[in-house]
Write a protein that holds these residues in place. Structure first.
Motif, PDB file in Angstrom:
ATOM      1  N   UNK A 126       0.819  -1.211   0.000  1.00  0.00           N
ATOM      2  CA  UNK A 126       0.000   0.000   0.000  1.00  0.00           C
ATOM      3  C   UNK A 126       0.850   1.256   0.000  1.00  0.00           C
ATOM      4  N   UNK A 127       1.941   1.238   0.748  1.00  0.00           N
ATOM      5  CA  UNK A 127       2.848   2.390   0.798  1.00  0.00           C
ATOM      6  C   UNK A 127       3.464   2.633  -0.580  1.00  0.00           C
ATOM      7  N   UNK A 128       3.870   1.575  -1.243  1.00  0.00           N
ATOM      8  CA  UNK A 128       4.450   1.684  -2.582  1.00  0.00           C
ATOM      9  C   UNK A 128       3.414   2.204  -3.570  1.00  0.00           C
ATOM     10  N   UNK A 129       2.170   1.745  -3.430  1.00  0.00           N
ATOM     11  CA  UNK A 129       1.094   2.193  -4.314  1.00  0.00           C
ATOM     12  C   UNK A 129       0.853   3.698  -4.176  1.00  0.00           C
ATOM     13  N   UNK A 130       0.850   4.183  -2.945  1.00  0.00           N
ATOM     14  CA  UNK A 130       0.629   5.613  -2.705  1.00  0.00           C
ATOM     15  C   UNK A 130       1.738   6.447  -3.350  1.00  0.00           C
ATOM     16  N   UNK A 131       2.977   6.002  -3.183  1.00  0.00           N
ATOM     17  CA  UNK A 131       4.102   6.750  -3.740  1.00  0.00           C
ATOM     18  C   UNK A 131       4.117   6.727  -5.267  1.00  0.00           C
ATOM     19  N   UNK A 132       3.359   5.818  -5.857  1.00  0.00           N
ATOM     20  CA  UNK A 132       3.280   5.755  -7.309  1.00  0.00           C
ATOM     21  C   UNK A 132       2.213   6.646  -7.911  1.00  0.00           C
ATOM     22  N   UNK A 133       1.433   7.332  -7.069  1.00  0.00           N
ATOM     23  CA  UNK A 133       0.368   8.208  -7.552  1.00  0.00           C
ATOM     24  C   UNK A 133       0.894   9.639  -7.669  1.00  0.00           C
ATOM     25  N   UNK A 134       0.863  10.190  -8.877  1.00  0.00           N
ATOM     26  CA  UNK A 134       1.415  11.519  -9.127  1.00  0.00           C
ATOM     27  C   UNK A 134       0.740  12.585  -8.271  1.00  0.00           C
ATOM     28  N   UNK A 177       0.539  16.314  -3.503  1.00  0.00           N
ATOM     29  CA  UNK A 177      -0.133  16.659  -2.248  1.00  0.00           C
ATOM     30  C   UNK A 177       0.819  16.508  -1.061  1.00  0.00           C
ATOM     31  N   UNK A 178       1.621  15.456  -1.076  1.00  0.00           N
ATOM     32  CA  UNK A 178       2.583  15.244   0.000  1.00  0.00           C
ATOM     33  C   UNK A 178       3.571  16.398   0.066  1.00  0.00           C
ATOM     34  N   UNK A 179       4.041  16.856  -1.094  1.00  0.00           N
ATOM     35  CA  UNK A 179       4.987  17.973  -1.138  1.00  0.00           C
ATOM     36  C   UNK A 179       4.337  19.241  -0.582  1.00  0.00           C
ATOM     37  N   UNK A 211       1.818  19.489   1.517  1.00  0.00           N
ATOM     38  CA  UNK A 211       1.624  19.382   2.958  1.00  0.00           C
ATOM     39  C   UNK A 211       2.958  19.453   3.693  1.00  0.00           C
ATOM     40  N   UNK A 212       4.018  18.937   3.079  1.00  0.00           N
ATOM     41  CA  UNK A 212       5.337  19.028   3.695  1.00  0.00           C
ATOM     42  C   UNK A 212       5.733  20.486   3.892  1.00  0.00           C
ATOM     43  N   UNK A 213       5.519  21.296   2.855  1.00  0.00           N
ATOM     44  CA  UNK A 213       5.857  22.713   2.935  1.00  0.00           C
ATOM     45  C   UNK A 213       4.940  23.438   3.916  1.00  0.00           C
ATOM     46  N   UNK A 214       3.630  23.264   3.739  1.00  0.00           N
ATOM     47  CA  UNK A 214       2.666  23.987   4.567  1.00  0.00           C
ATOM     48  C   UNK A 214       2.750  23.634   6.036  1.00  0.00           C
TER      49      UNK A 214
END
Length: 341
Positions: free
Chosen positions: A224-232, A237-239, A241-244
């Motif tokens: 599941x973790x690998x699947x999430x990281x494969x979604x553009x 969104x992760x980037x 949220x990382x900044x915000x």
């Protein structure tokens, strides 16, 4: 009264209430010293080297550093062994950490030790929000459940920012400046320990009857973790949220230093409190506008664009006024506006 098929259990609100309670106290413990950093430095004078990284600011920074290490293991623990054990372990660690701080609040080393336990506990609590909403709430209520859980975090931060300075001597003109910190930590410690044990009593894994009929494919954690990281879109969104969230956490942790830079003499926490009030207003207004217009990307861009001048204002306002600081009223207005974005 017996439950019918797919009827949501009324106990779900007890579960959510318990989860919100532990979220409130873990956030209070996170930022306990942040709004009174200058007063705390005076109170603990001689117990640490101000030039080292293990200073007052590290008490808040520690939460973020340990979260980076513990977030994935905590998520794996919750996904594998469930929310009762996951949140339960977080509650136990929370009680231990808060108890240490409450009993030995006059010792900086003891407070730092208690903060380590609390920082480890945080991901076991906050990372369980999705599992709690999915296992206990029907689809139509999951956004509400997640929203209330997030609101609890803001409530905890507001309490830390606004109430903490009221429990100590926060005026630098007072000879007893900084006194009362041990008493404040004892109060928060009692509340946190009681809340943690209440959560241990109330938390349950799942209702006897599933709240919804939807079916979903459950991946193994690694897959599941690998699947999430494969979604553009997820990566973008992760980037964002990382900044915000990175900026939000940094500003929250250093709020008293920011207040000093803006010319606010007292460690009264109002800068941080108003930022949170602005944030709560923004969290209500902006999603409502997004739902009304049915546009998401536009408002993400607006928030990110508005964040830049807001943070720049907090960072450089004093320099723009010739180094004499900003009038407190202007500083509070700036914080409220920055928080809204």
């Amino acid at each position: 009264m017996s439950e019918t098929k797919n009827q949501a259990s009324s106990y779900r609100w007890v579960i959510l209430g318990a989860f919100m309670l532990i979220s409130v106290v873990i956030q209070i413990q996170w930022l306990t010293h942040a709004p009174i950093a200058r007063a705390a430095a005076v109170y603990y004078k001689g117990q640490f080297n101000p030039a080292s990284i293990f200073n007052i600011d590290m008490l808040a920074m520690m939460y973020m550093l340990i979260y980076l290490v513990m977030s994935i293991p905590a998520s794996y623990f919750i996904d594998t062994w469930g929310i009762r054990l996951g949140v339960g372990l977080g509650a136990i660690l929370t009680a231990i950490g808060a108890g240490i701080k409450g009993m030995y609040g006059a010792s900086f080393l003891a407070v730092m030790t208690g903060q380590v336990f609390l920082a480890i506990a945080q991901p076991f609590i906050l990372n369980a929000v999705t599992a709690v909403s999915v296992r206990w709430f029907p689809i139509k209520e999951r956004a509400l459940a997640a929203g209330l859980a997030s609101l609890a975090q803001y409530v905890g931060i507001v309490i830390a920012m606004v109430i903490t300075p009221m429990l100590i001597v926060s005026s630098p003109s007072n000879p007893a400046y900084g006194q009362g910190i041990d008493h404040m930590l004892r109060i928060y410690g009692i509340i946190t320990v009681m809340s943690s044990f209440l959560v241990l009593i109330l938390i349950r894994e799942r209702p006897a009857v599933l709240p919804s009929e939807e079916s979903y494919e459950r991946f193994a954690f690694g897959k599941g973790f690998k699947h999430i990281l494969g979604l553009r879109d997820m990566l973008i969104t992760i980037i964002l949220f990382t900044v915000g969230l990175g900026i939000f956490n940094a500003v929250s942790s250093m709020v008293d230093a920011i207040a000093a830079n803006l010319g606010v003499q007292d460690s009264n926490g109002l800068i941080g409190g108003l930022m949170l009030v602005g944030g709560i207003i923004g969290a209500i207004v902006i999603p409502a506008l997004s739902d009304y217009t049915r546009r998401r990307k536009l408002f993400l861009v607006i928030c990110l664009a508005g964040m830049v001048p807001g943070i720049a204002g907090l960072a450089f306002a004093a320099k723009l006024t010739g180094g004499v600081g900003v009038h407190p009223v202007a500083a509070y207005h700036l914080a409220l506006t920055s928080g809204f974005i």
